[in-house]
Design an enzyme around this catalytic site. Structure first.
Site, PDB file in Angstrom:
ATOM      1  N   PRO A   1      -4.481 -32.383 -17.715  1.00 17.65           N
ATOM      2  CA  PRO A   1      -5.334 -33.525 -18.037  1.00 17.65           C
ATOM      3  C   PRO A   1      -6.699 -33.111 -18.567  1.00 17.65           C
ATOM      4  O   PRO A   1      -7.244 -32.076 -18.191  1.00 17.65           O
ATOM      5  CB  PRO A   1      -5.475 -34.255 -16.699  1.00 17.65           C
ATOM      6  CG  PRO A   1      -5.150 -33.254 -15.657  1.00 17.65           C
ATOM      7  CD  PRO A   1      -4.275 -32.220 -16.281  1.00 17.65           C
TER       8      PRO A   1
ATOM      9  N   SER B   1     -24.531 -33.970  16.591  1.00 21.64           N
ATOM     10  CA  SER B   1     -23.416 -33.242  15.950  1.00 21.64           C
ATOM     11  C   SER B   1     -22.339 -34.192  15.419  1.00 21.64           C
ATOM     12  O   SER B   1     -21.251 -34.277  15.978  1.00 21.64           O
ATOM     13  CB  SER B   1     -22.812 -32.198  16.901  1.00 21.64           C
ATOM     14  OG  SER B   1     -22.634 -32.706  18.200  1.00 21.64           O
TER      15      SER B   1
ATOM     16  N   ASP C   1       1.161 -29.017 -19.414  1.00 23.38           N
ATOM     17  CA  ASP C   1       0.306 -29.977 -20.115  1.00 23.38           C
ATOM     18  C   ASP C   1      -0.693 -30.511 -19.101  1.00 23.38           C
ATOM     19  O   ASP C   1      -0.307 -31.128 -18.116  1.00 23.38           O
ATOM     20  CB  ASP C   1       1.166 -31.113 -20.678  1.00 23.38           C
ATOM     21  CG  ASP C   1       0.316 -32.181 -21.329  1.00 23.38           C
ATOM     22  OD1 ASP C   1      -0.641 -31.815 -22.046  1.00 23.38           O
ATOM     23  OD2 ASP C   1       0.596 -33.375 -21.119  1.00 23.38           O
TER      24      ASP C   1
ATOM     25  N   GLY D   1      -8.375 -28.868 -22.767  1.00 24.24           N
ATOM     26  CA  GLY D   1      -9.395 -29.399 -23.661  1.00 24.24           C
ATOM     27  C   GLY D   1      -9.773 -30.791 -23.215  1.00 24.24           C
ATOM     28  O   GLY D   1      -9.259 -31.291 -22.211  1.00 24.24           O
TER      29      GLY D   1
ATOM     30  N   ASP E   1      -7.942 -35.249 -26.955  1.00 23.49           N
ATOM     31  CA  ASP E   1      -7.905 -34.242 -28.013  1.00 23.49           C
ATOM     32  C   ASP E   1      -6.474 -33.929 -28.448  1.00 23.49           C
ATOM     33  O   ASP E   1      -6.268 -33.148 -29.366  1.00 23.49           O
ATOM     34  CB  ASP E   1      -8.628 -32.957 -27.575  1.00 23.49           C
ATOM     35  CG  ASP E   1     -10.145 -33.134 -27.618  1.00 23.49           C
ATOM     36  OD1 ASP E   1     -10.582 -34.209 -28.068  1.00 23.49           O
ATOM     37  OD2 ASP E   1     -10.872 -32.221 -27.209  1.00 23.49           O
TER      38      ASP E   1
END
Lengths: 631, 303
Positions: A111, A540, A109, A30, A34
């Site tokens: 980020p 190139s 958990d 999320g 949050d």
């Protein structure tokens, strides 16, 4: 509120009765702030899974770094990197392991910051379930949607919509209902199985691991209860046998075993299996598991198989059920999640790792990008960091695969940058493109070697690279004149000339430059097939494209010639007046001015064009061709 | 009947560890297994033998000897190497010895830095290992919880925790440039409980120091230090007392705290651990110098 009472009784009970099924792997995701880390921290605390010394150091850390005043900041239990604690954010995924009497868990958990989305994908790739947090005050944010899209792309079927900080909206049911409705409407096409919405307060523990008395309108389970009971079916064992060969065990001169972990299905001694991509069929002679010889093994087991026949099997091959085989192809439709700061170059050769195979792969056609807010398809020429797209991918040789929807292990791949070794993309294979199965290499009656034999020299590619104005074309012209005088069959491909014809549709953006070089390299390859010495004179600027050209040509026939002229001299010469205009800002994407030139690291010839004249440098090239017995 | 039919969770962890080791052996030309003599190393070594059975271990073991390990640890190490017939390399930082570095004279921080971290880097350089297995687990410590299974190290062995490669599915990006290396952690997803459960299920031998016995103990700063030899000077008024203690984790003896315990069988140890309200590393002095001290050490090359 729930307070953990009897110390480690839970812990002890937790170890009994949970062994029979694998741990439930879930992630919290999320948007930033949050409450993802706080939620897992709180969950561990309420389950009394924080040790006394950790709790003591949490108390110290909360005072120093915490954002909760005098209370414990549970996020600090998870944010283990110094940079995370200082900034109060989660940068990388943290894994925590815990168990209740009913189930064992692995919690990832992840980020919330957009910048670190790839670390969320890392946590999601192995998860069975996603807990998607939403701040009740803010509702669905772009990052909430992005995480939902990634969870869907990685085919997480089970989702918990945790509407957090419900205390900050006075436990208002209408707020909860509004968010739930918005999410259901957004995620309709994302293919989730079960979505469970739960109102929670991670900070105060409402509906985390005990029912909240403050939301009588909510009659569902609290979060932990749901996690303990949710059914995430592992049906891999019921699918057809797939075992990617990881390592060939040659324990002795009379033992050859094929080690790997079974991705799906079962295998028993005597079973008929096929080896892909060679498609040879044989039987399983024996199965060695961790405890020695066994009669059978199933998905998830790491085993070593011996086979009844002496057939060629290598790392990267796949052992499969003979009667239920996966497809084999070198052209695919795929979803791609881009994870690098350097964006995708269609046409560039990346390394694909799929199963235990690593091989060259190119995105040949980017179909569209997926807008994460509306889920609409947008036309796109490239993918930038954190973008999701649908594309066609072509691989250097055929690989056996299943659609990702059917098998998460045999349908997943990563792309790696050949130079930086960075993991730049995660991909899921959708299906094989028909044209790959229909286009076969045409066998030719006259071979390349036969054509070459008519000449009195070998074919070769001389690839001149260097800054604009470094003298590449001048030297290449002199070399060609010298070769022509010796009766050598040559052709000169020059940047400017090619752009007037073959590549007239290309501009000078980075991706167009990649395509420009790809086409030239393919033309050079055809001309070496014809037996010619091909001189290519192109700025190139990128190593990756020069390497792509090198890999197209037969080893030993490709000579990279670095025309090394200091940029000051190039600017002083400026034969076409282009540096003057680029420095004045009139030309964009000009190599040496606002676009980098990546110096060759493995050039066969390094011409010091700053100190020697063009004639003597051309002679150096011809001498090398002679020394290598090309002419 | 094998425990593998009942304990699916442990069976999966075993399969995963074997998968990780095989992947590294297939991809690297000169891997090594760090062998610290502790319970995690014992479990890891046991798993490695299964991974490459019926062949021999396709890599050597490396022990970085600080010269301050318990004597029982060194004896156990040599017995294991002899019994299994493995190629054991032992490295001591002679320069540190010459400089008189010790946990007593120099303190925990300097001793660990010179005799463990620097010594490890010397050994990795001396034998040009391109991949090193370690028995670290993510449940041990907060910064370890963030680490990848295949954890990239720069040419000077530094870890960049803010810029780790994404690691999706089981598709490990094993690629390194010349001079770089990879740390590989087969037990990443194991917990302390899992390691002991596995040791019990598979009857793996561990150092006797994990079991309770009468040992000579001095009490310092709230820690019970077992005086393994007379290099540990006694402070005025201090006299070693015989106490029934054991260790939950093993390191250099002056830096490792023992616990009062009567647990002298595997079952008793596991029972006691489940009742504990302290974490495993609480007995390690070196982790507690400052917040983030483990991360700082890992950035410099510590395992």
């Amino acid at each position: 509120m729930h307070e953990p009472a009897s110390a480690s009784v839970l812990n002890a009970a937790a170890q009994a009765g949970i062994a029979t099924r694998p741990a439930l792997r879930f992630l919290t995701c999320g948007s930033v702030d949050d409450g993802k880390s706080t939620l897992i921290g709180r969950l561990l605390y309420e389950q009394n899974l924080i040790f006394d010394d950790q709790l003591a150091s949490l108390g110290r850390d909360s005072k120093k770094f915490g954002s909760t005043g005098v209370d414990h900041d549970y996020a600090l239990l998870l944010d283990g990197l110094e940079a995370e604690r200082e900034q109060g954010i989660t940068i990388d995924v943290a894994y925590r392991y815990f168990a209740t009497p009913r189930r064992a868990f692995v919690a990832a958990d992840t980020p919330g910051h957009e910048q670190y989305t790839r670390n969320m994908a890392t946590g999601a790739s192995n998860a069975d379930l996603a807990v998607l947090l939403v701040d009740a005050r803010k509702g669905l944010l772009a990052q909430t949607r992005r995480h939902a899209v990634i969870a869907s792309l990685l085919r997480i079927r089970s989702v918990v919509l945790a509407v957090n900080k419900i205390d900050l909206v006075d436990f208002d049911q209408t707020v909860f209902d509004g968010i739930v409705e918005a999410f259901f409407s957004f995620s309709r096409d994302l293919g989730f199985g079960e979505i469970k919405a739960i109102p929670i307060s991670a900070r105060y523990g409402d509906n985390v691991s005990s029912a909240s008395a403050r939301m009588p309108w909510y009659g569902g389970p609290h979060l932990l209860e749901h996690l303990e009971t949710v059914d995430v079916e592992d049906d891999r064992a019921a699918k057809p046998l797939r075992m990617p060969v990881q390592w060939v065990n040659r324990a002795s001169s009379d033992f050859r075993g094929f080690a790997g972990t079974i991705s799906s299905g079962r295998v028993a001694r005597g079973d008929e299996i096929a080896v892909l991509p060679s498609a040879r069929v044989t039987r399983v002679a024996s199965i060695i598991g961790p405890s020695g010889d066994v009669d059978s093994a199933a998905a998830g087991d790491s085993v070593t198989l011996t086979l009844a026949d002496e057939i060629d099997v290598a790392r990267g091959d796949m052992l499969v059920a003979a009667r239920d085989r996966p497809q084999t192809s070198d052209q695919f439709a795929a979803h791609l999640f881009w994870m690098s700061n350097e964006r995708l170059f269609p046409g560039r050769s990346y390394l694909m790792k799929i199963g235990h195979r690593t091989l060259g792969a190119t995105v040949t056609d980017l179909k569209h990008r997926i807008d994460i807010n509306s889920l609409s398809k947008l036309a796109a020429k490239t993918l930038a960091l954190n973008e999701v797209g649908v594309c066609n991918v072509s691989t250097a040789s055929a690989v056996a695969f299943d659609a990702y929807a059917a098998n998460r292990e045999t349908g997943a791949f990563i792309l790696i940058d050949r130079y930086s070794n960075e993991t730049v993309a995660a991909g899921t294979l959708d299906f094989a493109l028909r044209r790959a199965t229909n286009i076969h290499h045409q066998d030719q009656a006259v071979s390349t070697a036969a054509r070459s034999a008519l000449m009195h020299h070998k074919p070769a590619v001389l690839w001149f690279t260097g800054l604009p104005g470094s003298g590449k074309s001048t030297i290449a012209n002199l070399v060609e004149a010298g070769l022509h005088g010796r009766g050598i069959h040559t052709v000169l491909l020059d940047g400017d000339n090619v752009r007037h014809g073959l590549n007239r549709d290309l501009g000078f953006t980075e991706s167009d430059r990649v395509e420009n070089i790809r086409r030239v390299a393919e033309v050079a390859k055809l001309m070496t097939d014809a037996g010619l010495v091909v001189l290519c004179s192109f700025i190139s600027p990128f190593r990756a494209e020069r390497r792509m050209a090198r890999e197209l040509i037969v080893a030993g026939d490709f000579l990279e010639v670095f025309v090394d002229t200091p940029i000051e001299q190039c600017i002083a010469r400026d034969p076409k007046g282009l540096y003057r205009r680029a420095l004045a800002g009139e030309i964009k994407n000009f190599t040496g001015v606002d676009q980098a030139y990546e110096t060759p690291e493995q050039a066969e010839l390094h011409l010091m064009a700053g100190v020697k004249d063009a004639d003597s440098l051309a002679n150096e090239v011809i001498e090398v061709l002679t020394a290598r017995k090309i002419i | 009947m094998s425990w593998r039919y009942d304990n699916i969770r442990l069976r999966r962890l075993e399969a995963e560890a074997i998968y990780i080791m095989r992947e590294a052996v297939a991809e690297y030309s000169n891997p090594v297994m760090l062998y610290s003599i502790g319970k995690d190393s014992s479990a890891m070594l046991h798993l490695a033998q299964k991974a490459f059975h019926p062949g021999k271990l396709p890599f050597p073991l490396l022990h970085v000897d600080t010269t301050w390990k318990f004597r029982e640890m060194i004896a156990f190490r040599d017995q294991v190497a002899a019994r299994l017939g493995v190629d054991l390399r032992v490295h001591i930082n002679d320069d540190g010895i010459a400089r008189g570095i010790s946990p007593i004279a120099s303190g925990a921080g300097i001793h660990t830095q010179v005799m463990k971290t620097e010594a490890l880097l010397q050994a990795l350089g001396k034998w040009k290992f391109d991949a090193a297995f370690g028995g670290a687990r993510r449940d041990e410590e907060k910064s370890r919880a963030k680490e990848r299974v295949f954890s990239h190290r720069s040419t000077n062995h530094a870890w960049d925790p803010r810029n780790q490669r994404p690691e999706l599915w089981k598709l490990f990006n094993t690629r390194i440039k010349p001079g770089e290396s990879m740390r590989v952690f087969p037990l990443s997803n194991w917990t302390e409980y899992d390691v002991w459960d596995y040791i019990r299920a598979e009857n793996i031998l561990v150092v006797p120091l994990y079991f309770a016995a009468q040992r000579p103990v001095v009490e310092r700063d709230g820690m019970l230090i077992v005086r393994d030899d007379d290099r540990l000077p006694l402070l005025p008024g201090e006299a070693p007392k015989m106490m029934r203690v054991r260790f939950r984790t093993l390191g250099c003896y002056p830096l490792t705290g023992a616990m009062l315990s009567g647990a002298d069988t595997l079952d008793a140890i596991i029972e006691e651990m489940r009742g504990s309200s302290m974490s495993e590393r609480q007995g390690r002095l070196i982790d507690h110098d400052s917040p983030g001290s483990m991360e700082a050490k890992k950035r410099e090359g510590y395992f």
